[in-house]
Write a protein that holds these residues in place. Structure first.
Motif, PDB file in Angstrom:
ATOM      1  N   VAL A   1      44.057  30.190  46.073  1.00 21.36           N
ATOM      2  CA  VAL A   1      44.312  30.300  44.631  1.00 21.36           C
ATOM      3  C   VAL A   1      45.250  29.161  44.203  1.00 21.36           C
ATOM      4  CG1 VAL A   1      45.296  31.747  42.814  1.00 21.36           C
ATOM      5  CG2 VAL A   1      43.954  32.789  44.642  1.00 21.36           C
ATOM      6  N   ASP A   2      46.286  28.911  44.986  1.00 20.68           N
ATOM      7  CA  ASP A   2      47.235  27.841  44.637  1.00 20.68           C
ATOM      8  C   ASP A   2      46.529  26.489  44.612  1.00 20.68           C
ATOM      9  OD1 ASP A   2      49.247  29.648  44.412  1.00 20.68           O
ATOM     10  OD2 ASP A   2      50.113  29.261  46.393  1.00 20.68           O
ATOM     11  N   TYR A   3      45.686  26.267  45.591  1.00 18.26           N
ATOM     12  CA  TYR A   3      44.968  24.986  45.636  1.00 18.26           C
ATOM     13  C   TYR A   3      44.101  24.819  44.379  1.00 18.26           C
ATOM     14  CZ  TYR A   3      41.477  21.517  46.694  1.00 18.26           C
ATOM     15  OH  TYR A   3      40.636  20.433  46.580  1.00 18.26           O
ATOM     16  N   LEU A   4      43.306  25.835  44.060  1.00 17.36           N
ATOM     17  CA  LEU A   4      42.386  25.711  42.914  1.00 17.36           C
ATOM     18  C   LEU A   4      43.130  25.710  41.577  1.00 17.36           C
ATOM     19  CD1 LEU A   4      39.406  27.969  44.092  1.00 17.36           C
ATOM     20  CD2 LEU A   4      39.485  25.463  44.015  1.00 17.36           C
TER      21      LEU A   4
ATOM     22  N   ASN B   1      43.177  26.936  34.752  1.00 17.11           N
ATOM     23  CA  ASN B   1      43.869  28.198  34.480  1.00 17.11           C
ATOM     24  C   ASN B   1      42.854  29.303  34.725  1.00 17.11           C
ATOM     25  OD1 ASN B   1      46.264  26.950  33.651  1.00 17.11           O
ATOM     26  ND2 ASN B   1      45.400  26.609  31.611  1.00 17.11           N
ATOM     27  N   TRP B   2      43.326  30.521  34.790  1.00 15.72           N
ATOM     28  CA  TRP B   2      42.433  31.629  35.145  1.00 15.72           C
ATOM     29  C   TRP B   2      42.526  32.751  34.123  1.00 15.72           C
ATOM     30  CZ3 TRP B   2      39.771  30.664  39.643  1.00 15.72           C
ATOM     31  CH2 TRP B   2      40.343  29.765  40.572  1.00 15.72           C
TER      32      TRP B   2
ATOM     33  N   PRO C   1      37.823  31.051  36.384  1.00 17.12           N
ATOM     34  CA  PRO C   1      38.374  29.871  35.717  1.00 17.12           C
ATOM     35  C   PRO C   1      38.260  30.017  34.193  1.00 17.12           C
ATOM     36  CG  PRO C   1      36.720  29.245  37.349  1.00 17.12           C
ATOM     37  CD  PRO C   1      36.672  30.731  37.242  1.00 17.12           C
ATOM     38  N   GLU C   2      39.365  29.744  33.515  1.00 13.75           N
ATOM     39  CA  GLU C   2      39.429  29.987  32.065  1.00 13.75           C
ATOM     40  C   GLU C   2      38.293  29.288  31.301  1.00 13.75           C
ATOM     41  OE1 GLU C   2      43.481  30.460  30.004  1.00 13.75           O
ATOM     42  OE2 GLU C   2      42.881  28.378  29.635  1.00 13.75           O
ATOM     43  N   ASP C   3      37.990  28.042  31.672  1.00 12.12           N
ATOM     44  CA  ASP C   3      36.924  27.309  30.970  1.00 12.12           C
ATOM     45  C   ASP C   3      35.645  27.205  31.802  1.00 12.12           C
ATOM     46  OD1 ASP C   3      38.631  26.781  28.762  1.00 12.12           O
ATOM     47  OD2 ASP C   3      39.603  25.236  29.979  1.00 12.12           O
ATOM     48  N   GLY C   4      35.538  28.032  32.818  1.00 19.24           N
ATOM     49  CA  GLY C   4      34.326  28.049  33.636  1.00 19.24           C
ATOM     50  C   GLY C   4      34.459  27.206  34.903  1.00 19.24           C
TER      51      GLY C   4
ATOM     52  N   HIS D   1      36.965  36.103  44.105  1.00 22.59           N
ATOM     53  CA  HIS D   1      37.895  37.138  44.593  1.00 22.59           C
ATOM     54  C   HIS D   1      38.395  36.721  45.963  1.00 22.59           C
ATOM     55  CE1 HIS D   1      34.760  38.893  47.299  1.00 22.59           C
ATOM     56  NE2 HIS D   1      33.978  38.284  46.424  1.00 22.59           N
ATOM     57  N   THR D   2      39.690  36.890  46.183  1.00 20.78           N
ATOM     58  CA  THR D   2      40.257  36.500  47.479  1.00 20.78           C
ATOM     59  C   THR D   2      41.592  37.186  47.701  1.00 20.78           C
ATOM     60  OG1 THR D   2      40.811  34.598  48.876  1.00 20.78           O
ATOM     61  CG2 THR D   2      41.510  34.465  46.577  1.00 20.78           C
ATOM     62  N   ASN D   3      41.972  37.281  48.973  1.00 22.85           N
ATOM     63  CA  ASN D   3      43.332  37.722  49.301  1.00 22.85           C
ATOM     64  C   ASN D   3      44.186  36.533  49.721  1.00 22.85           C
ATOM     65  OD1 ASN D   3      43.194  40.569  48.920  1.00 22.85           O
ATOM     66  ND2 ASN D   3      41.816  40.667  50.683  1.00 22.85           N
TER      67      ASN D   3
END
Ligand code: FAD
Ligand code: UDP
Length: 367
Positions: free
Chosen positions: A69-72, A77-78, A193-196, A62-64
């Protein structure tokens, strides 16, 4: 063996720094990781029952901070996931963080809106000033009864210290809600993360310039690796052979149990706040991942003072000891510390990624 940057630890801090150094700076990196896997405490995998679990307890991103988010997002995918926690107290479940519903149920009243909740809390809270510790910060907002019921013993079990002996920042992580919002976090981005996490780390580390040595303590092999810079993300006191004494970290034993049930508990995480129950949290992973199965795996957390460090124990005495190690580290040329253990900070994942990206910027500015 030879590299530009030797990194100790393949958790978020070590992996993000390795990625930046390899992809952006185009330098060679060797990572030494004492565990036999990457990802640090965020490691996730399928257990022997086919249930996807987080090996070191529930990890909710969780983040603001959109930059993080863009970096990761380059590596995963999420899916959207809003975390919810119930506290189990004296045979009943209550929303945590404490909200309008929690207060109505504990006091058997019917507060209808934020104004009524605020007025009620104003009556029961005990003004504390200055706020010196984790008891002050909660009692000042909620009063003694809610503090004792939901914070005092849970905190004691978690830390082996009562809140009065911990920095306000520990219990201060938990807000008070005047409305009925029962989400654990209110950040703009609440995603997984979609696949963990492990798959995401594999992508972060996918670069020919990065070599991984798993299953080795750095002290055993560091002398055989020629390197220009050392980035250390493990416990700082261990790095210096505990020369000023041991820096306390809290450890946890995660006991996993599979139940032949569709569902084990009414929420993804239940906090056992009564002192009689020996564990703190129970996490049912299917409720986080949405996996369908006719069995379910739950982890029960038993905090202890064992060898594997998970949490820095934040109080003035410990922080002063950390500062001694930190100034020792500053004397070492070409040593860079980063991460939860090396910086003795209670960082969340997004904060640790931000910290690693910031550390990378200082590295390139000093080269
Ligand atoms: P780590 O992940 O600890 O990585 C350090 C690595 O260094 C480890 O892999 C370790 O094995 C390795 N290492 C240590 N010593 C040596 C050595 N001598 N030689 C070689 N390797 C070594 N954050 C959130 O944002 N949301 C959550 O819900 C959340 N839940 C959490 C739940 C628990 C139970 C815990 C403990 C933490 C949680 N966190 C959560 C915090 C999150 O785990 C950290 O922010 C993040 O993992 C820190 O990354 P790091 O790289 O600094 O440390
Ligand atoms: N806490 C508590 N009761 C709760 C939830 C949290 O006393 O029901 C206290 C406890 O000391 C805990 C701290 O608040 O360690 C921070 O909680 P958080 O859920 O952020 O802990 P983490 O996820 O970092 O383990």
């Amino acid at each position: 063996m030879k590299c530009d940057f030797l990194i100790v630890g393949a958790g978020f801090s070590g992996s993000v720094l390795a990625e930046r150094i390899a992809n952006d700076l185009k330098k060679d990196v060797i990572i030494i990781e004492k565990r036999n896997h990457i990802g640090g405490n965020c490691y996730d995998e399928f257990d022997e029952h086919g249930i996807f679990i987080h090996r070191y307890g529930p990890h909710l991103f969780h983040t603001n901070n959109k930059e993080i988010v863009d970096y990761l997002s380059q590596f995963t995918n999420w899916y959207e996931y809003q975390h919810r926690v119930l506290a189990y107290s004296k045979g009943e479940y209550y929303p945590i963080p404490i909200n309008k519903e929690t207060i109505n149920r504990v006091y058997k009243i019917n507060l209808r809106n934020e104004e009524e909740v605020k007025a009620f809390l104003d009556n029961i809270r005990e003004k504390r000033f200055p706020i010196k510790n984790s008891e002050d910060i909660i009692v000042n907002q909620l009063g003694l009864e809610l503090f004792e019921r939901f914070f005092k013993y849970f905190t004691y079990k978690q830390w082996n210290y009562y809140p009065q002996d911990l920095s306000p920042s520990v219990c201060g992580r938990i807000p008070v809600r005047y409305d009925s919002d029962d989400r654990y976090f209110q950040d703009k981005f609440q995603i997984l993360p979609e696949d963990g996490f492990t798959k995401m780390f594999e992508k972060i580390l996918n670069n020919n310039r990065i070599s991984l040595i798993l299953g080795h303590d750095f002290k055993k092999i560091i002398n055989s690796i020629n390197h220009k810079y050392l980035i250390y993300t493990g416990p700082i006191d261990y790095f210096f052979d505990y020369k000023f004494g041991k820096l306390p970290y809290r450890s946890i034993e995660f006991r996993f149990q599979n139940f032949k049930l569709e569902s084990y508990q009414p929420a993804p995480v239940v906090n056992y706040v009564d002192k009689e129950v020996p564990y703190t949290r129970a996490t049912e992973y299917k409720k986080i991942t949405g996996q369908k199965s006719n069995s379910t795996t739950v982890s029960f957390e038993y905090p202890n003072s064992g060898e594997e460090p998970y949490y820095p124990i934040l109080n003035d005495v410990n922080f002063a000891l950390f500062k001694k190690y930190e100034s020792e580290a500053k004397k070492c040329r070409n040593l860079i510390l980063c991460g939860r253990l090396a910086e003795y900070r209670y960082y969340n994942m997004d904060q640790v990624v931000a910290r690693a990206l910031h550390t990378y910027k200082t590295i390139i500015n000093h080269l």
